[in-house]
Every structure is written in C-alpha cells, then in structure tokens.
Design an enzyme around this catalytic site. Structure first.
Site, mmCIF file in Angstrom:
data_model
loop_
_atom_site.group_PDB
_atom_site.id
_atom_site.type_symbol
_atom_site.label_atom_id
_atom_site.label_comp_id
_atom_site.label_asym_id
_atom_site.label_seq_id
_atom_site.Cartn_x
_atom_site.Cartn_y
_atom_site.Cartn_z
ATOM 1 N N GLU B 49 9.091 6.707 -67.674
ATOM 2 C CA GLU B 49 8.295 7.279 -68.535
ATOM 3 C C GLU B 49 8.333 8.741 -68.929
ATOM 4 O O GLU B 49 8.213 9.322 -67.832
ATOM 5 C CB GLU B 49 6.748 6.846 -67.828
ATOM 6 C CG GLU B 49 6.540 5.303 -67.920
ATOM 7 C CD GLU B 49 5.166 5.156 -67.305
ATOM 8 O OE1 GLU B 49 4.705 3.801 -67.351
ATOM 9 O OE2 GLU B 49 4.310 5.758 -67.073
ATOM 10 N N ASP B 60 -5.918 12.132 -67.170
ATOM 11 C CA ASP B 60 -4.882 13.052 -65.990
ATOM 12 C C ASP B 60 -5.615 13.791 -65.090
ATOM 13 O O ASP B 60 -6.630 14.679 -65.397
ATOM 14 C CB ASP B 60 -3.808 13.340 -66.704
ATOM 15 C CG ASP B 60 -2.677 12.421 -67.483
ATOM 16 O OD1 ASP B 60 -2.314 11.871 -66.766
ATOM 17 O OD2 ASP B 60 -2.460 12.415 -68.488
#
Ligand SMILES: Cc1ncc(COP(=O)(O)O)c(C=O)c1O
Lengths: 409, 269
Positions: B49, B60
């Site tokens: 990824e 995040d």
C-alpha cells in the site's frame, strides 16, 4: 418570544447532499455514529417536547429573542441605507454559537452520551460547548490549535473555569482545521460514549443541516423584527462566514424572500490576491475536507492550504459549509470580503459610534455591510448579523493598535 | 476485480498462508529514499500500500501523520508517487499495488486523470479512507474502466446494512479495521475481530485483510489463522521515524521485520 417555524426548508437529499455539495465523506468507523446522530436529530426535531425544552433554554438561559437594533449613529456616519444590527452578541456567552450547542447538547443527552468533545477556533464555540456541558453535567474536552490558544487566551481561561479540558493541537498550522482533525481522530476512538458537538454548518451530514436548523432562530427573529421596526424586509442581509453557521442562521430563513439580497462576507486577510486569506468560496475550488464536498483552499494536488489566514481566529478556516457553496452556485448568495485592516477599522467605528464592541469575526460583516450601505438610498435597509461581542479580541486589538499607560490608543 | 490482486490471494491460499500487506507513505522521508525503502519492503510482502501523502490525515495517528508531513515537506507530488509505483512494478511483476489516501487528492487531480495514470504504471487498486460506499459513485465507474479495484473499509461499528453496502461497492479485498480508532493504536481484541469477519463473510466473497495496530509476529499469526491478509502500517513507518538518516539500516530493519511477520503467517494444517 416569536412563534418559530419548525419546518425544515430546502432540505438536502437523504445522503445530505445540497445539489452536488455536502454528503458524508467520513471514515467507515464514523459512518454508523453519524447515522445515529442523524436519526436522533430527525426524531428529536419531530418531537414537540424537544423544542419546548430547547426554546425554553434559548429564552430563559440564553436570553432570546436577541434585539434588532437600528444603529442610527452608524447609519449617519456611513451615510446611506438604514443599518440594523442583529444583536447575537447579547446572547449568553457572547455569540451566536450557543444556539447550536444547546440543541446538540440536548441531542447528546437524548442519545445517552455522557461526554462531549468539540473543536474551537476563536474559542466561542468552545466556550458555548463548555457552558452547556457544565449545565448538563457532562464531561467536556475542547480541541484548540496552539496558535488560537495564544490569540484567544481569555476564552481558554473561561473554558477551564467552566470545567472543560482544553487540549492544545500542534499539528499543521495549529489552528481551527487542525483542531477539527484532532477532534475527529479522538471521536473515532470514543464514539460509543462521546458526542462530537460540531461548531459550524460544515462537516459530514447531518451537521450542516442540523447546525443550520439550530441557528435559524436568528433569521426568523430578525425577519419579523425588521418587518415590525422598518415596516419592510431588509434590502440586503449580511453575515460573516467562517464555516457558515451564523450566515446560514441569518440568511437561510430569507432564502425565499426574493427581494432580499443575501451576502456572505469572507475573511480577506491580507487581501484576496495575497494568498493569505480565508476566502474559500471566492478563491477556493470544490474539494473534500472534514467530511463534506464543498469549496476549499487547496493546491493543484488537493493539499489543503497552509496559508489560510485571518485576523480573526473564527474565520481562519480553509473550508466552508456545503450549503453555502450550493446557494452560491444557485446564484442565491452573493460573496463579499473584508481584509484584516477593514475589519479592524469597522471594529473601531462601531465601538465609537454605538458603544458596541463587536467580535473581529462580526467586524468583517460590518465592514462589508457599511460599504454596501454607503452605496444605497436612505429609505433602504441593510441588516447585519453582529454574531458576537469583542471582549475576547481585546488582546489582539490592543497589540495591533498599540496602547499606552494613559489609556490613549 | 483486478486480476493481479485475485492472483495474489490465490497464490497465498495455495501456499497455505495469509497475505502480508505493507504500508509506507510515499516520499517519506524523501522521494529517493522512499523509493529504496519501498523496493526493499516489497521483496518480502504480497501487497504494497503506497500512501498518498495528505495535509490533513484525519484517520491517522501520530506516526503516519508525521510521515505525511515529512513527505510533503520533502516536496512529494503525485508524479513521484507514480514513479515509485512504476519502479515497484518493474522489479516485482506479481506484487499487488494499492494506492491509499484521502479523497481530496484524487478529487482535485481529477478521478479520470488519477485513475488513468495510476493504471498505466501498474497500480491494481485504490483505497480512499473518506469515500464510503455511499459516496463512491463519484469514482466507481472511472476506477472500473481503468481496471482498478476500489477497496472498501469495514470497521467494528459497521452494521450488517453497511457490510452489505461495502460488499456491493467494494472490489479486490475488504480492509477490516481491527478497532474503532486511528492508525497506530493498539490492535483490537482477536475474538471480536474473528466474529466480525465471519459476519462479513456472509455478505461478501472478497478476501478480507485485517489491519490497524498490528506490530508483532504473535498478532500476525493470530490474525492469519482466520483472515486472508494482514496489513502492517504504522509499525513499518515507525522504523523510518527512528532512523531518519541511515537508509541501509532502515531497509535491513524493514526486511527483517517483514520476513519475520510473513513467516508467522502460515496457517496450521
Ligand atoms: C463571533 C463569531 N462569529 C462568527 C464566527 C464564524 O463561524 P460561523 O461561520 O460558523 O458563524 C465565529 C467562530 O468562531 C465567531 O466566534
């Protein structure tokens, strides 16, 4: 107290889209919590007892209806249309923000949440959240950029006195957008017992709709008061725009009054061509930030601008509520802006002319409103939303204007 | 679905193991070094990824936020991300390559240009954290036309109704977020993850990869016993944080930790 219209006008589609704008661009973890808030909101809105309690608090706790004030001295000084000020600065806590926090805190309580979190820029939404959390006996964490903590120290102290934790945010520019990011991150991990009181008419569905609905008391009152006092609707209604809550509150109820020109005033910062402003509608482009598709200040690859700037922390935001983008595209919303300097000048003019010290955010609406009024006839009416009072900004203004020991500025 | 992603999972199944999916942010700590780190990591994993750096990574935690900041400060652009993807594809014809990021980047570039260019360098799938099934109409057809799998997330808070939506809209694999939280937090409870995966399998035949908070070989082994893939992100990224200068050392560390994780992911027979 007026008979408020509780119907939902110009509703978005089921997914919260206003035309192509809005929606729910959120991480999967938040999709269900947002749906639960949406369901709770619609069920509360259809429940007369919810409004009974909400409107009672707005009247007896907040002090609504706020006055509409015919500012005759200011009108004479500007020389043009009659200027009327909607006095949201007289609300408990000193700004319009509390209309929304009362509504959402009631919702949080209905949903059985014991804790609330919020982001804040100028600190007004943080104070309004901390205030209702104190009253409802809920635990309260407020996320605030470190730069804004510096600019708005008195409000930080108020929040702490009210029992809230003020949590500094250092990421990005350490201003409002970063505070939203951090509050979203915390909410993802705590949505089971925590309600996120979003502070403006932006964010993922249902916030833009819900925040607008809680603020339409402003425009509904102003509309009626203007008819009573001036014998007519305003020719122009003006509000400043950060995310759009006070603007939607004032302007949305006049959407269908075609004779009223609706004006949204963005923060011009150092000038619209300086690159340092917060005029997302005038200078931005469509983009996705904080859960909705609207206008944003971003570069060619979608990185959100780090140069967004305004003298007023509450307008220093690179996004804007999706319904404002929609109204603009429909041609129902005119854009204007005021620079830092123009806002600071309007701040002083109103203070001296009327003995009313406005918030720096509201000073943007004033600057543009006065400019517009000056071009109009004396039998016309300009309605300006005075969204908040300026006590919180005295430090900033003192630094900018200078202040000597003899009290002369 | 992207043929290559299907082949990756088929190969892993044949080898009686789960796929190891590794995440790094493109351009962290610089475009050049990032390319080397990704090439090094790619040798030991099944799907990479590639994180599209974004100014406002709302889902995040601190580790990947800092990675995005480093990448943007180093001047990383979409061209650089594509270049890295192309180099990985040249060296590893069979690896799965997924671009992962936030909606505003492809939205602003234009989904058509984004998809066309990504597909041209050999990208297999796209995962956009803030495009749930409800909003995927914005890009679904375009991704399909360019043979890119749109990977959907599911989370502990996802209801059966939402699982159905993701099953209908998603392709390639389903990314199950192990906990209600942001990247880098502690991994969710294994028993709960296992239950949720059984539920998801009632709605979707897609392979399911589990991520968020995986750091140890024990965790990887636990998840591999019932998941089709295990995603490791913050743990790999944190190795960059702690070794900002020593490129070769980071490559070595990434390789060592990736192979250890991979060898823990064979299923008991
Ligand atoms: C007094 C005042 N006016 C306006 C704003 C701008 O927000 P909005 O656009 O949501 O009204 C703020 C935000 O903090 C504020 O404190």
């Amino acid at each position: 107290m007026i008979d408020y219209d509780l119907s939902i006008k110009h509703a978005p589609d089921e997914g919260g889209h206003f035309g192509e704008y809005g929606g729910r661009f959120a991480a999967e973890t938040l999709m269900q919590p947002l749906k639960e808030i949406e369901d709770a909101f619609f069920s509360a809105w259809a429940d007369p007892s919810f409004h009974e309690e909400r409107l009672d608090l707005l009247k007896n706790y907040v002090g609504r209806a706020t006055p509409l004030y015919h500012a005759k001295q200011l009108t004479a000084e500007v020389g043009g249309a009659q200027i009327y000020l909607k006095r949201e600065d007289l609300n408990h806590t000193g700004a319009h923000k509390v209309n929304n926090t009362i509504g959402q805190a009631l919702l949080a309580r209905r949903m059985g949440k014991k804790k609330v979190i919020a982001e804040t820029g100028a600190g007004q939404h943080g104070v309004a959240t901390a205030t209702v959390a104190a009253m409802f006996n809920m635990q309260c964490d407020i996320y605030m950029g470190r730069e804004d903590i510096r600019r708005q120290a008195p409000n930080v102290f108020r929040m702490k006195l009210l029992g809230a934790n003020v949590i500094p945010v250092d990421s990005g520019n350490a201003t409002l957008k970063d505070a939203v990011n951090e509050a979203l991150r915390v909410w993802v991990a705590s949505c089971e017992d925590t309600y996120y009181i979003f502070g403006t008419a932006a964010g993922p569905h249902p916030f833009p709709l819900m925040v607008r609905q809680f603020h339409t008391v402003i425009g509904q009152e102003a509309r009626k008061q203007c008819l009573e006092q001036a014998g007519r609707l305003p020719d122009v209604a003006v509000a400043c725009v950060g995310g759009g809550s006070n603007a939607m509150g004032l302007l949305h109820p006049m959407w269908d009054d075609e004779e009223v020109r609706l004006v949204a005033v963005e923060a011009g910062g150092h000038g619209l061509n300086s690159g340092e402003h917060a005029a997302s509608l005038a200078k931005g482009k469509p983009g996705i930030i904080h859960g909705s598709l609207s206008y944003v200040l971003a570069d060619n690859e979608g990185q959100i601008s780090a140069d967004a700037h305004s003298i007023s922390a509450g307008l220093d935001y690179p996004g804007v509520g999706p319904e404002l983008a929609f109204m603009m595209k429909q041609g129902r919303l005119d854009l204007d802006s005021a620079t830092d300097d123009e806002a600071l000048e309007a701040f002083q003019i109103l203070t001296k002319a009327e003995g009313i010290i406005p918030a720096l955010e509201s000073s943007h609406a004033l600057a543009a409103g006065m400019r517009i009024a000056a071009t109009m006839e004396q039998d016309q009416v300009v309605l300006i939303n005075l969204s908040g009072r300026g006590d919180k900004d005295l430090g900033t203004v003192m630094d900018l204007l200078g202040f000597d020991d003899e009290g002369k500025s | 679905m992207s043929k290559r992603l299907a082949e990756v999972f088929a190969r892993c199944e044949a080898e009686n193991r789960s796929a190891l999916v590794g995440y790094l942010t493109a351009g962290d700590p610089s475009v050049e070094t990032s390319e080397k780190l990704m090439l090094g990591l790619a040798e030991h994993i099944d799907i990479i990824e590639i994180g599209l750096p974004f100014s406002d990574p709302m889902a995040d935690g601190p580790v990947i936020q800092a990675a995005s900041e480093r990448a943007l400060a180093a001047g990383t652009h979409f061209d650089d991300v594509l270049h890295i993807a192309m180099r990985i594809r040249e060296k590893y014809p069979n690896i799965g390559i997924v671009l992962m990021g936030y909606a505003n980047v492809p939205y602003t570039i234009g989904f058509e240009a984004f998809a066309q260019r990504a597909s041209a360098v050999g990208v297999d799938g796209v995962l956009l954290v803030d495009i749930p099934a409800e909003e995927s109409a914005l890009c679904a057809d375009i991704f399909k036309q360019h043979d890119l799998s749109q990977i959907m997330l599911l989370a502990p808070t996802s209801t059966e109704e939402r699982i159905q939506l993701a099953a209908d809209a998603g392709d390639g694999f389903i990314y199950y977020v192990s906990l209600a939280g942001i990247t880098g937090a502690e991994m969710g409870e294994v028993a709960k993850i296992k239950d949720k995966l059984s539920l998801i399998r009632q709605y979707s035949k897609l392979p399911i990869c589990v991520g968020f908070g995986v750091k140890t070989t024990e965790q990887a082994a636990d998840l591999a016993s019932f998941a089709d893939g295990v995603v490791v992100g913050s743990y790999f990224v944190s190795q960059i944080t702690s070794n900002t200068n020593a490129e070769d050392v980071i490559v070595d560390n990434l390789s060592t930790s990736a192979s250890a994780l991979a060898s823990a992911m064979y299923k008991a027979i």
